[in-house]
Scaffold this motif. Structure first.
Motif, short mmCIF file in Angstrom:
data_model
loop_
_atom_site.label_atom_id
_atom_site.label_comp_id
_atom_site.label_asym_id
_atom_site.label_seq_id
_atom_site.Cartn_x
_atom_site.Cartn_y
_atom_site.Cartn_z
N GLU A 1 0.81 -1.21 0.00
CA GLU A 1 0.00 0.00 0.00
C GLU A 1 0.85 1.27 0.00
OE1 GLU A 1 -3.23 0.56 -0.34
OE2 GLU A 1 -3.51 -1.57 -0.71
N SER A 2 1.94 1.28 0.76
CA SER A 2 2.75 2.49 0.85
C SER A 2 3.38 2.83 -0.50
CB SER A 2 3.84 2.31 1.91
OG SER A 2 4.62 1.15 1.63
N ILE A 3 3.92 1.83 -1.19
CA ILE A 3 4.52 2.10 -2.50
C ILE A 3 3.45 2.51 -3.51
CG2 ILE A 3 5.82 1.08 -4.41
CD1 ILE A 3 7.25 -0.68 -2.47
N ARG A 4 2.29 1.87 -3.45
CA ARG A 4 1.20 2.24 -4.35
C ARG A 4 0.77 3.69 -4.11
NH1 ARG A 4 -2.10 -1.62 -3.05
NH2 ARG A 4 -1.25 -3.09 -4.56
N TYR A 5 0.77 4.10 -2.85
CA TYR A 5 0.40 5.49 -2.54
C TYR A 5 1.44 6.47 -3.08
CZ TYR A 5 -0.81 9.62 0.18
OH TYR A 5 -1.14 10.89 0.55
N ILE A 6 2.70 6.12 -2.97
CA ILE A 6 3.76 7.00 -3.49
C ILE A 6 3.64 7.13 -5.01
CG2 ILE A 6 6.25 7.19 -3.84
CD1 ILE A 6 6.62 5.98 -1.08
N THR A 7 3.36 6.03 -5.70
CA THR A 7 3.18 6.09 -7.15
C THR A 7 2.03 7.01 -7.53
OG1 THR A 7 4.02 3.82 -7.31
CG2 THR A 7 2.85 4.70 -9.22
N ASN A 8 0.92 6.88 -6.84
CA ASN A 8 -0.23 7.76 -7.12
C ASN A 8 0.08 9.20 -6.77
OD1 ASN A 8 -1.74 5.53 -7.94
ND2 ASN A 8 -2.58 5.18 -5.90
N THR A 9 0.86 9.42 -5.72
CA THR A 9 1.24 10.79 -5.34
C THR A 9 2.09 11.44 -6.42
OG1 THR A 9 1.17 10.22 -2.99
CG2 THR A 9 2.40 12.18 -3.60
N LEU A 10 3.00 10.69 -7.01
CA LEU A 10 3.84 11.24 -8.08
C LEU A 10 3.00 11.63 -9.29
CD1 LEU A 10 6.88 8.80 -7.84
CD2 LEU A 10 6.90 11.25 -7.37
N ILE A 11 2.02 10.79 -9.63
CA ILE A 11 1.13 11.14 -10.74
C ILE A 11 0.35 12.40 -10.41
CG2 ILE A 11 -0.84 10.35 -12.09
CD1 ILE A 11 0.16 7.51 -11.71
N PHE A 12 -0.13 12.50 -9.17
CA PHE A 12 -0.87 13.69 -8.76
C PHE A 12 -0.01 14.94 -8.82
CE2 PHE A 12 -1.60 16.57 -5.16
CZ PHE A 12 -2.82 17.12 -5.53
N LEU A 13 1.24 14.85 -8.35
CA LEU A 13 2.11 16.01 -8.38
C LEU A 13 2.41 16.44 -9.82
CD1 LEU A 13 4.64 15.08 -5.54
CD2 LEU A 13 2.87 16.84 -5.48
N GLY A 14 2.58 15.47 -10.72
CA GLY A 14 2.78 15.82 -12.12
C GLY A 14 1.58 16.55 -12.71
N LEU A 15 0.37 16.06 -12.40
CA LEU A 15 -0.83 16.72 -12.88
C LEU A 15 -1.02 18.09 -12.22
CD1 LEU A 15 -3.34 13.73 -12.95
CD2 LEU A 15 -2.26 14.86 -14.90
N LEU A 16 -0.67 18.19 -10.95
CA LEU A 16 -0.75 19.48 -10.26
C LEU A 16 0.15 20.50 -10.93
CD1 LEU A 16 -1.66 21.23 -7.85
CD2 LEU A 16 0.26 20.28 -6.56
N GLY A 17 1.38 20.10 -11.27
CA GLY A 17 2.28 21.02 -11.97
C GLY A 17 1.77 21.39 -13.34
N THR A 18 1.11 20.43 -14.01
CA THR A 18 0.56 20.73 -15.33
C THR A 18 -0.50 21.82 -15.25
OG1 THR A 18 0.99 18.46 -16.07
CG2 THR A 18 -0.62 19.75 -17.32
N PHE A 19 -1.45 21.65 -14.35
CA PHE A 19 -2.52 22.65 -14.23
C PHE A 19 -1.99 23.96 -13.67
CE2 PHE A 19 -5.09 18.70 -14.15
CZ PHE A 19 -5.91 18.98 -15.24
N TRP A 20 -1.06 23.89 -12.76
CA TRP A 20 -0.45 25.11 -12.23
C TRP A 20 0.24 25.88 -13.36
CZ3 TRP A 20 3.78 25.09 -7.83
CH2 TRP A 20 4.07 26.41 -7.47
N GLY A 21 1.00 25.18 -14.18
CA GLY A 21 1.68 25.84 -15.29
C GLY A 21 0.70 26.42 -16.29
N LEU A 22 -0.40 25.70 -16.56
CA LEU A 22 -1.39 26.23 -17.51
C LEU A 22 -2.07 27.47 -16.96
CD1 LEU A 22 -3.03 22.91 -18.79
CD2 LEU A 22 -1.43 24.40 -20.00
N ILE A 23 -2.33 27.48 -15.65
CA ILE A 23 -2.92 28.68 -15.05
C ILE A 23 -1.98 29.87 -15.19
CG2 ILE A 23 -3.61 29.71 -12.85
CD1 ILE A 23 -4.72 26.96 -12.06
N LEU A 24 -0.70 29.64 -14.91
CA LEU A 24 0.28 30.72 -15.07
C LEU A 24 0.38 31.18 -16.52
CD1 LEU A 24 3.20 29.45 -12.76
CD2 LEU A 24 1.51 31.23 -12.27
N THR A 25 0.30 30.24 -17.44
CA THR A 25 0.40 30.59 -18.86
C THR A 25 -0.79 31.42 -19.31
OG1 THR A 25 1.65 28.57 -19.31
CG2 THR A 25 0.61 29.65 -21.18
N VAL A 26 -2.00 30.96 -18.98
CA VAL A 26 -3.20 31.69 -19.39
C VAL A 26 -3.25 33.07 -18.72
CG1 VAL A 26 -5.72 31.69 -19.29
CG2 VAL A 26 -4.49 29.58 -19.85
N GLY A 27 -2.92 33.11 -17.43
CA GLY A 27 -2.90 34.39 -16.74
C GLY A 27 -1.85 35.33 -17.29
N GLY A 28 -0.69 34.78 -17.65
CA GLY A 28 0.37 35.61 -18.21
C GLY A 28 -0.01 36.18 -19.57
#
Length: 256
Positions: free
Chosen positions: A121-148
């Motif tokens: 379970e712990s390793i599975r959670y870390i894998t899902n967390t990495l995917i979430f962080l990648g998606l978080l950065g994607t949307f964060w970057g898109l927000i910065l791009t559109v706002g810019g």
């Protein structure tokens, strides 16, 4: 059975070594990607390293389990109890019963399977967390791009002759947002694939223990009377139901 453990460990070591060599070979590009958003990308890299380390910790934790199971199947009596996964079975089989029932064997295997799932379970959670962080950065970057881009277009004065220079100077923020989106996605997906592959090798080593124990217990398992009754009881119930229907039809025929 130890070959499965060594094979899994060798694959993990080789994969990690190739990953390290690749990062060192493209060190300049890796640093450039990492500093695109140092905070978010740093968290992703740190989480990936933690997941890699946890996979190696779990694979080495299987070594005492392998040693106990090998010794037990080879007939050794004075064995140190395994630390976690096989410990309850080792305690219950300390008296070395010659035969066990099928129900007992199923209980053993279910217990081991649950412990394996808990350890993953712990390793599975870390894998899902990495995917979430990648998606978080994607949307964060898109927000910065559109706002810019919105801020850039809103501040432009097209009647000014230097509008092109102003546009060029204002592109820094949207481009930084795009860099955040792409680099975080790249690192997040790369980290999840790395931890996922290592986790797969740990799971392979665990499955080797499971199948070896299952094969050993199958040889020392007998079908008890209770197990036989439990197995044929549904057939008895079905036969009884069919007999009742037949008797009812005969009774109806006689009455007519």
């Amino acid at each position: 059975m130890k070959n499965y453990f060594h094979s899994a460990l060798n694959r993990m070591t080789l994969f990690t070594a190739i990953l390290v060599v690749g990062i060192l070979y493209f060190w300049a590009e890796f640093i450039e990607i990492s500093i695109a958003n140092i905070w978010l990308n740093g968290v992703i890299i740190g989480t990936s390293l933690f997941g890699i380390g946890l996979c190696f910790v779990q694979i080495f934790q299987l070594l005492p389990e392998y040693r106990w199971l090998n010794g037990y199947t080879n007939g050794k009596r004075d064995l140190k109890l395994p630390p976690y996964l096989l410990r309850p079975i080792a305690v219950m089989m300390h008296a070395r019963p010659k035969r066990i029932s099928a129900t007992t064997m199923n209980g053993f295997m279910e217990m081991i399977l649950i412990r394996f799932e808990d350890s993953r379970e712990s390793i599975r959670y870390i894998t899902n967390t990495l995917i979430f962080l990648g998606l978080l950065g994607t949307f964060w970057g898109l927000i910065l791009t559109v706002g810019g881009f919105a801020e850039l277009i809103g501040n432009l004065n097209f009647s000014d002759e230097t509008v092109l220079n102003s546009m060029q100077a204002g592109l820094a923020r949207p481009l930084a947002g795009m860099a955040t989106a792409f680099t975080s996605s790249l690192l997040g997906l790369g980290g999840s694939l790395t931890v996922g592959f290592l986790s797969l090798q740990v799971q392979s080593a665990q499955n080797a223990i499971y199948h070896e124990l299952e094969d050993y217990l199958s040889v020392h398992t007998h079908i008890s009377a209770t197990d036989t009754v439990a197995r044929i009881l549904p057939q008895i119930n079905l036969a009884t139901h069919e007999l009742t229907k037949t008797v009812q039809k005969i009774s109806d025929t006689i009455e007519e």
